[in-house]
Structures are given as C-alpha cells and as structure tokens.
Design a protein around this motif. Structure first.
Motif, PDB file in Angstrom:
ATOM      1  N   VAL A 129       0.841  -1.206   0.000  1.00  0.00           N
ATOM      2  CA  VAL A 129       0.000   0.000   0.000  1.00  0.00           C
ATOM      3  C   VAL A 129       0.879   1.260   0.000  1.00  0.00           C
ATOM      4  CG1 VAL A 129      -1.681   1.324   1.351  1.00  0.00           C
ATOM      5  CG2 VAL A 129      -1.920  -1.158   1.168  1.00  0.00           C
ATOM      6  N   LEU A 130       1.904   1.244   0.861  1.00  0.00           N
ATOM      7  CA  LEU A 130       2.743   2.446   0.977  1.00  0.00           C
ATOM      8  C   LEU A 130       3.584   2.677  -0.280  1.00  0.00           C
ATOM      9  CD1 LEU A 130       4.043   2.339   4.671  1.00  0.00           C
ATOM     10  CD2 LEU A 130       2.244   3.784   3.710  1.00  0.00           C
ATOM     11  N   LYS A 131       4.063   1.601  -0.863  1.00  0.00           N
ATOM     12  CA  LYS A 131       4.903   1.754  -2.058  1.00  0.00           C
ATOM     13  C   LYS A 131       4.098   2.389  -3.197  1.00  0.00           C
ATOM     14  CE  LYS A 131       8.270  -0.791  -4.811  1.00  0.00           C
ATOM     15  NZ  LYS A 131       8.833  -2.099  -5.125  1.00  0.00           N
ATOM     16  N   GLU A 132       2.878   1.903  -3.385  1.00  0.00           N
ATOM     17  CA  GLU A 132       2.026   2.456  -4.450  1.00  0.00           C
ATOM     18  C   GLU A 132       1.706   3.925  -4.155  1.00  0.00           C
ATOM     19  OE1 GLU A 132       0.589   0.167  -7.107  1.00  0.00           O
ATOM     20  OE2 GLU A 132       2.400  -0.778  -6.336  1.00  0.00           O
ATOM     21  N   THR A 133       1.404   4.200  -2.894  1.00  0.00           N
ATOM     22  CA  THR A 133       1.065   5.575  -2.509  1.00  0.00           C
ATOM     23  C   THR A 133       2.259   6.498  -2.713  1.00  0.00           C
ATOM     24  OG1 THR A 133      -0.392   4.648  -0.820  1.00  0.00           O
ATOM     25  CG2 THR A 133       0.113   6.985  -0.613  1.00  0.00           C
ATOM     26  N   LEU A 134       3.445   5.962  -2.353  1.00  0.00           N
ATOM     27  CA  LEU A 134       4.653   6.780  -2.482  1.00  0.00           C
ATOM     28  C   LEU A 134       4.977   7.069  -3.952  1.00  0.00           C
ATOM     29  CD1 LEU A 134       6.796   8.134  -0.724  1.00  0.00           C
ATOM     30  CD2 LEU A 134       8.149   6.050  -0.854  1.00  0.00           C
ATOM     31  N   SER A 135       4.671   6.117  -4.837  1.00  0.00           N
ATOM     32  CA  SER A 135       4.885   6.368  -6.274  1.00  0.00           C
ATOM     33  C   SER A 135       4.026   7.549  -6.704  1.00  0.00           C
ATOM     34  CB  SER A 135       4.471   5.162  -7.123  1.00  0.00           C
ATOM     35  OG  SER A 135       5.208   4.075  -6.781  1.00  0.00           O
ATOM     36  N   ALA A 136       2.763   7.555  -6.231  1.00  0.00           N
ATOM     37  CA  ALA A 136       1.861   8.664  -6.583  1.00  0.00           C
ATOM     38  C   ALA A 136       2.410   9.976  -6.030  1.00  0.00           C
ATOM     39  CB  ALA A 136       0.469   8.395  -6.021  1.00  0.00           C
ATOM     40  N   SER A 159     -11.267  -3.613  -6.336  1.00  0.00           N
ATOM     41  CA  SER A 159     -11.452  -5.052  -6.062  1.00  0.00           C
ATOM     42  C   SER A 159     -10.253  -5.889  -6.543  1.00  0.00           C
ATOM     43  CB  SER A 159     -12.727  -5.545  -6.734  1.00  0.00           C
ATOM     44  OG  SER A 159     -12.669  -5.211  -8.094  1.00  0.00           O
ATOM     45  N   ASP A 160      -9.473  -5.360  -7.503  1.00  0.00           N
ATOM     46  CA  ASP A 160      -8.307  -6.128  -7.970  1.00  0.00           C
ATOM     47  C   ASP A 160      -7.031  -5.768  -7.203  1.00  0.00           C
ATOM     48  OD1 ASP A 160      -7.834  -3.583  -8.847  1.00  0.00           O
ATOM     49  OD2 ASP A 160      -7.516  -4.108 -10.963  1.00  0.00           O
ATOM     50  N   GLY A 161      -7.186  -5.010  -6.138  1.00  0.00           N
ATOM     51  CA  GLY A 161      -6.024  -4.662  -5.291  1.00  0.00           C
ATOM     52  C   GLY A 161      -5.293  -3.401  -5.745  1.00  0.00           C
ATOM     53  N   THR A 162      -5.783  -2.754  -6.809  1.00  0.00           N
ATOM     54  CA  THR A 162      -5.128  -1.510  -7.264  1.00  0.00           C
ATOM     55  C   THR A 162      -5.277  -0.422  -6.207  1.00  0.00           C
ATOM     56  OG1 THR A 162      -5.975  -2.071  -9.436  1.00  0.00           O
ATOM     57  CG2 THR A 162      -5.011   0.122  -9.195  1.00  0.00           C
ATOM     58  N   ILE A 163      -4.182   0.303  -5.994  1.00  0.00           N
ATOM     59  CA  ILE A 163      -4.185   1.373  -4.990  1.00  0.00           C
ATOM     60  C   ILE A 163      -4.155   2.727  -5.698  1.00  0.00           C
ATOM     61  CG2 ILE A 163      -2.731   2.483  -3.205  1.00  0.00           C
ATOM     62  CD1 ILE A 163      -3.891  -0.043  -2.135  1.00  0.00           C
ATOM     63  N   LYS A 164      -4.998   3.655  -5.244  1.00  0.00           N
ATOM     64  CA  LYS A 164      -4.968   5.014  -5.806  1.00  0.00           C
ATOM     65  C   LYS A 164      -5.073   6.064  -4.700  1.00  0.00           C
ATOM     66  CE  LYS A 164      -6.842   3.870 -10.349  1.00  0.00           C
ATOM     67  NZ  LYS A 164      -5.787   4.104 -11.332  1.00  0.00           N
ATOM     68  N   LEU A 165      -4.275   7.081  -4.879  1.00  0.00           N
ATOM     69  CA  LEU A 165      -4.312   8.216  -3.942  1.00  0.00           C
ATOM     70  C   LEU A 165      -5.417   9.170  -4.409  1.00  0.00           C
ATOM     71  CD1 LEU A 165      -2.974   9.723  -1.575  1.00  0.00           C
ATOM     72  CD2 LEU A 165      -1.341  10.671  -3.205  1.00  0.00           C
ATOM     73  N   ALA A 166      -6.267   9.578  -3.465  1.00  0.00           N
ATOM     74  CA  ALA A 166      -7.417  10.405  -3.852  1.00  0.00           C
ATOM     75  C   ALA A 166      -7.483  11.665  -3.011  1.00  0.00           C
ATOM     76  CB  ALA A 166      -8.700   9.596  -3.666  1.00  0.00           C
ATOM     77  N   GLY A 309       2.564  -7.810  -5.067  1.00  0.00           N
ATOM     78  CA  GLY A 309       1.716  -6.860  -5.796  1.00  0.00           C
ATOM     79  C   GLY A 309       0.263  -6.883  -5.327  1.00  0.00           C
ATOM     80  N   PRO A 310      -0.629  -6.304  -6.126  1.00  0.00           N
ATOM     81  CA  PRO A 310      -2.036  -6.182  -5.762  1.00  0.00           C
ATOM     82  C   PRO A 310      -2.711  -7.512  -5.413  1.00  0.00           C
ATOM     83  CG  PRO A 310      -1.573  -4.940  -7.771  1.00  0.00           C
ATOM     84  CD  PRO A 310      -0.324  -5.668  -7.410  1.00  0.00           C
ATOM     85  N   ASP A 311      -2.296  -8.618  -6.092  1.00  0.00           N
ATOM     86  CA  ASP A 311      -2.921  -9.924  -5.816  1.00  0.00           C
ATOM     87  C   ASP A 311      -2.785 -10.306  -4.339  1.00  0.00           C
ATOM     88  OD1 ASP A 311      -3.458 -10.043  -8.418  1.00  0.00           O
ATOM     89  OD2 ASP A 311      -1.911 -11.534  -8.931  1.00  0.00           O
ATOM     90  N   PHE A 312      -1.635  -9.944  -3.786  1.00  0.00           N
ATOM     91  CA  PHE A 312      -1.376 -10.261  -2.387  1.00  0.00           C
ATOM     92  C   PHE A 312      -2.402  -9.532  -1.494  1.00  0.00           C
ATOM     93  CE2 PHE A 312       0.855  -9.988   1.678  1.00  0.00           C
ATOM     94  CZ  PHE A 312       1.405 -11.249   1.794  1.00  0.00           C
ATOM     95  N   LEU A 313      -2.724  -8.290  -1.879  1.00  0.00           N
ATOM     96  CA  LEU A 313      -3.708  -7.523  -1.101  1.00  0.00           C
ATOM     97  C   LEU A 313      -5.104  -8.147  -1.249  1.00  0.00           C
ATOM     98  CD1 LEU A 313      -2.711  -3.801  -1.835  1.00  0.00           C
ATOM     99  CD2 LEU A 313      -2.285  -5.135   0.234  1.00  0.00           C
ATOM    100  N   VAL A 314      -5.406  -8.608  -2.467  1.00  0.00           N
ATOM    101  CA  VAL A 314      -6.723  -9.238  -2.686  1.00  0.00           C
ATOM    102  C   VAL A 314      -6.858 -10.432  -1.739  1.00  0.00           C
ATOM    103  CG1 VAL A 314      -8.181 -10.478  -4.351  1.00  0.00           C
ATOM    104  CG2 VAL A 314      -6.845  -8.480  -5.090  1.00  0.00           C
ATOM    105  N   LYS A 315      -5.790 -11.228  -1.692  1.00  0.00           N
ATOM    106  CA  LYS A 315      -5.845 -12.461  -0.889  1.00  0.00           C
ATOM    107  C   LYS A 315      -5.868 -12.165   0.622  1.00  0.00           C
ATOM    108  CE  LYS A 315      -3.651 -16.929  -0.647  1.00  0.00           C
ATOM    109  NZ  LYS A 315      -2.357 -17.538  -0.611  1.00  0.00           N
ATOM    110  N   HIS A 316      -5.040 -11.212   1.036  1.00  0.00           N
ATOM    111  CA  HIS A 316      -4.857 -11.036   2.487  1.00  0.00           C
ATOM    112  C   HIS A 316      -5.662  -9.893   3.095  1.00  0.00           C
ATOM    113  CE1 HIS A 316      -1.367 -13.519   1.427  1.00  0.00           C
ATOM    114  NE2 HIS A 316      -1.596 -14.050   2.622  1.00  0.00           N
TER     115      HIS A 316
END
Ligand SMILES: Nc1ncnc2c1ncn2[C@@H]1O[C@H](COP(=O)(O)OP(=O)(O)OP(=O)(O)O)[C@@H](O)[C@H]1O
Length: 523
Positions: A129-136, A159-166, A309-316
């Motif tokens: 989550v933090l890595k994706e947020t930090l990229s944004a 739902s596919d685990g994609t993270i977006k900063l809003a 990646g996102p799949d890991f978030l979907v699962k966990h």
C-alpha cells in the motif's frame, strides 16, 4: 456560479465525457462521509449505467471557495499516474459541488482497517500500500504539487487490489502564483513555502501547524510516516486525544510515540522489521529538511525488498471483506450505539457533575497543558486561598511558549550528521524527544491564534458530527432499528442540548479569540 471542468481543459475533450447534469446519475447508496462531503455509490445512466462514486461537497461547509476548487480541478485534470485517482468531471448542484469519480469498490484503507483490521494490517500488506502511494506522491511532487492530506482515508483500493491516492481537496501547486490561491504563500526562504494550515490534524507535520515558518513537500512526507503508523496500528498516534490537544502537544512537547508504548505490553502487540521502523523514522524527523524526498524514500530497502503486488492484497485484505456500503452502514450503527452509550458518561465525571450541578461558571480560562478552555468557577473559600498563586493566564501562556525552542530538537531520531540515536521504544514506537518543559521569553502570537482557530474548527467539526447523527436519526431509523418513540425523543433532546452546548462553546471561543487579537494589537 456554476462551473464545469470540461470548459476549462482541452485535454478533457480527448476522453469520454461524463454528463454534467445530476439527473443523469442515480444514487444507489451512501458509502462515506467526510467533514464537508458525502460520498455516494451511483450509476451514470447514459453511460450504460456504469458505476461511479459521487463526492458531494457542501460548499457552505467547505474551507475552499469555488474559484480555488475550480483552479485545483483544472490543475489536477492534467495529472496522469496509475496510482492517482482522477475525477471524471465535476459540476455544481445547488450549493454542492459534485465530483464524479471512478468507483473504487473496496473503499479507503481507513474504512477497511476500522471495520476489519482494528489493530492494523500485516507488514507485507502495508509495504505494498505504501509503495504504491509513495509512487503517486513522488509523481505529484515532481509535478510541483503538494497533496497536503495524505492519510489512509485518502488511499483507495479497487477489487483487484489496485491502490490510488485520492482527495485533492486541499492539495496545492507550488508553482501557482500567489494571487491564484486561497493559501498564503511565501518565497522569502530558500524554497517556496506555503503558510496556511491545511490537512487533517493527526497527520499534520509540525511545520504545518506552526504555520508561520512555512512548509513544503516534506510536510507530505511527515503525513506519509503517520499514515504508515496508522496502517500498522489501526489508528494514527495521539488519536485518542481531541484534535486540538494533539496539535498542541506536537507544538509544545514535540511528537512522541508514547501512546504506542502501551501497545508493546498488550496482547495485540506486533513486531515490525528494522527496515520498516527506519523508514518511518526518516519520515518523522522533526526537521523537514532532514526528511527524505519521496523519490529518495522509494529507494529505501523497505520498498526495494517489497516485491509483492495487488494480488497479495486481494488475498490477504480484500477476501471476505463486506462491501464498502455495508461497512459504512456498520460504522453508522456503531457511532449511534456509542453515542447512546456515552449519554450518561458526563454524570460519571465528578468534576463535570460539580460544575453543572453545584457551581456557577464565571468565565473561561485557557489550560495550556490541555490546550482547552476550562470554565472558571465562582471561587469557594478553598479556591480563594490559592488564587493569589495563579498568574494572569495570557502572560502565563505567552511566557511558556518559546517558539525558537520548539523545533530545535536535541534528541530526535536522526542526528544532523545522519547518525541515529538508538530507538528505545520497540514496535514502530520511536523516542522522538524528551518531555522537556519549555521556558524562555519569546512569544509566537501566530501559534496562539492558529491553535485557537484549530480549537474552534474542532468544535465546528463536533457540531457537524452531531448534525450528521441527527440526520441519521431522521432519515434511516430502519437501519438502526431504534423503534421506541420515547427513546428517540430522549436521544434527540440530548443531541439538541449538545448542539446548544457546542454553540455556547463556540461563542466563548470567539470572544476569547477577539480578546487575544485585541490584546496583541494593543501591544
Ligand atoms: N472513489 C471512491 N470509491 C469508493 N469509495 C470512496 C471513493 N471516494 C471515497 N470513498 C469512500 O468514502 C469515504 C469518505 O471519503 P471522503 O473523501 O469524503 O472522506 P475522508 O477523506 O475520509 O475525510 P475528510 O473529508 O476528512 O478528508 C472514504 O473513506 C471511502 O471509504
């Protein structure tokens, strides 16, 4: 004054244009509430009934005026990054601004942790989550923008685990001319600085609160560090305190993590890696200049070693999670129940009981340590014996706040040369500073006023929360299944009283601010 984003941005013509007419949308469910906005799940009828999220911002409640929002929307529409949530369009509906956004079906990380992970997420999930947020964030900063409200509530997941900063509601461009913003802006120092106070208290960097020194990109890095702790523990540090108190503690005593020390002994105590703690420590350096840039932070071993990646978030994280709308309903019920539970709490507080039942209030006093306005009671004989020991409260405040000392930290987690003092508190807890009493004679009136204005805002927010609860009672009794008429009348009466009390507190505060203003301007 109606406006639409389309007419201001030629780029918009290239993409599918969502209708700018509220009748084209059908609201399905409420999925969230912020301080001045309600978020709905809706469908856009002419677009094959595609699902969207609508953020309806009450322009009367919102800090920003329409011109600033328009300018911001225009700037933001030029941004493009896979981890940034871009609005489809926005337009005004009566006194509301409707922002039409892609629907991120799992909602925000805050709504997920508050309903399913109250003790926080596991470290591998946090890293993703933090890595994706930090990229944004790195992208935003490279484009010259500050976000100014980084927190788990503004990190959305699909739902596919994609993270977006809003939520660019308070974001701002450092490249905009001064006249273009509601923000105060200073270029007197070596880099461009904002001086207005924006964001959400618990996540705010010290230099944002202490606004006359100015702040820049590194304020987002601080908030990013706080967000890391929020994801790790389920809440930001100091969130057990009212916002104004937490702010003042940060200003006067510097930010400490003592509330997390308790976690160490609890059954839910979690152990985090050295890399994670180190990364958070770098973000939470009291000195903004020592905090790393977003770009540099991305190269930290904590992120370098994150290869899931996102799949890991979907699962966990997402598997088995109720929908965002169901979770929001649960939160409303929970709030309602805790409100009912706290109905009698005041009576348990002997001091409060004494104030309300036996003694009359003669005025208000400023409690420096608690950063609260305390009622001054008509003195009893015992009070009179000690009253001569008390200094005038304004002088007292003024003498105790030495701004020059506030940020000249001698025991922060990073030393100027980069060497690190040992982190004595385990978990993510770090010993940022000693609890030193601040002395000296220098005075910051701005700090006083900014702090009082925050206190006022906090009271306004509380008032708004009560109003929201009243509307829940009126509109959705079937959800909470509160059927007993007597109960309802009783609760509504109490809410009404609370609103009245808030009004009184606000007026008292207003008087206090006026007093301080005139006191200072007379000097
Ligand atoms: N595009 C979206 N898709 C799905 N859910 C959303 C979307 N935008 C917001 N939400 C949900 O609505 C909630 C409230 O969002 P909002 O941005 O109004 O408030 P906030 O950022 O938590 O609070 P504040 O207004 O104090 O910043 C979020 O926590 C999230 O669960």
């Amino acid at each position: 004054m109606a406006y639409n984003q389309e007419e201001q941005n030629e780029e918009e013509h290239k993409k599918i244009q969502y209708p700018l007419d509220s009748t084209c949308y059908r609201i399905l469910d409420e999925i969230g509430r912020g301080v001045s906005a309600i978020v709905y799940k809706a469908i856009c009828i002419p677009m094959n009934s595609s699902v969207v999220a609508i953020k309806a911002i009450d322009l009367d409640q919102s800090r920003a005026d329409l011109d600033n929002i328009r300018r911001e929307a225009k700037t933001m529409s030029l941004l493009s990054h896979p981890n940034i949530l871009k609005a489809h369009c926005s337009f005004t509906v009566d006194r509301c601004l409707w922002v039409i956004m892609p629907f991120m079906s799992a909602g925000s990380l805050q709504s997920i942790i508050s309903s399913a992970f109250p003790d926080g997420l596991s470290e591998p999930c946090i890293a993703i989550v933090l890595k994706e947020t930090l990229s944004a964030l790195a992208y935003l900063h490279n484009q010259g923008h500050l976000h100014r409200d980084i927190k788990a509530g503004n990190i959305l997941i699909d739902s596919d685990g994609t993270i977006k900063l809003a939520d660019f509601g308070v974001s701002a461009s450092i490249f905009e001319p001064i006249s273009g913003y509601g923000s105060s802006f200073s270029s007197s120092s070596s880099c461009l600085m904002f001086t207005d106070v924006a964001g959400t208290p618990y996540w705010m960097a010290p230099e944002v609160i202490h606004s006359h020194t100015g702040y820049s990109f590194k304020a987002d890095i601080w908030s990013f560090g706080i967000t890391a702790l929020e994801l790790a523990h389920g809440r930001p540090p100091l969130s057990h305190l009212p916002p104004s108190k937490s702010l003042f503690m940060k200003i006067t005593k510097r930010f400490r993590f003592s509330d997390y020390e308790k976690t160490k002994n609890s059954k839910n105590y979690k152990k985090f890696s050295k890399g994670f703690k180190d990364m958070v420590g770098l973000c939470l350096d009291q000195d903004p200049f020592r905090r790393p840039t977003a770009e540099k932070l991305l190269k930290h071993p904590f992120f370098k070693s994150c290869n899931k990646g996102p799949d890991f978030l979907v699962k966990h994280v997402l598997q088995g999670l109720p929908s965002v709308e169901q979770r929001f309903k649960q939160v409303k019920i929970h709030r309602l129940l805790s409100l009912k539970k706290s109905d009698g709490d005041d009576d348990d507080d002997p001091e409060h009981g004494e104030i309300s039942k036996q003694r009359r209030i003669s005025g208000w006093n400023f409690n420096v340590d608690g950063f609260e306005l305390d009622p001054v009671l008509f003195p009893t004989e015992k009070d009179q014996e000690i009253s001569s020991l008390k200094p005038n409260y304004v002088d007292d405040v003024v003498k105790q706040v030495d701004v020059s000392e506030l940020f000249s930290d001698t025991s922060t987690i990073s030393s100027p040369g980069g060497s690190r003092q040992s982190s004595e508190v385990e978990g993510v807890a770090m010993n940022c500073s000693g609890d030193r009493r601040i002395g000296g004679e220098s005075v910051s009136r701005e700090v006083m006023l900014a702090s009082l204005l925050f206190l006022k805002k906090s009271l306004d927010d509380q008032r708004q929360n009560v109003m929201n609860l009243i509307s829940i009672f009126h509109g959705e009794q079937h959800v909470v299944e509160v059927n007993k008429k007597d109960n309802l009348i009783e609760v509504i009466d109490k809410l009404r009283n609370e609103v009245e009390n808030e009004k009184k507190k606000n007026s008292a505060l207003q008087l206090e601010i006026e007093f301080l203003k005139s006191h200072y301007s007379n000097e």
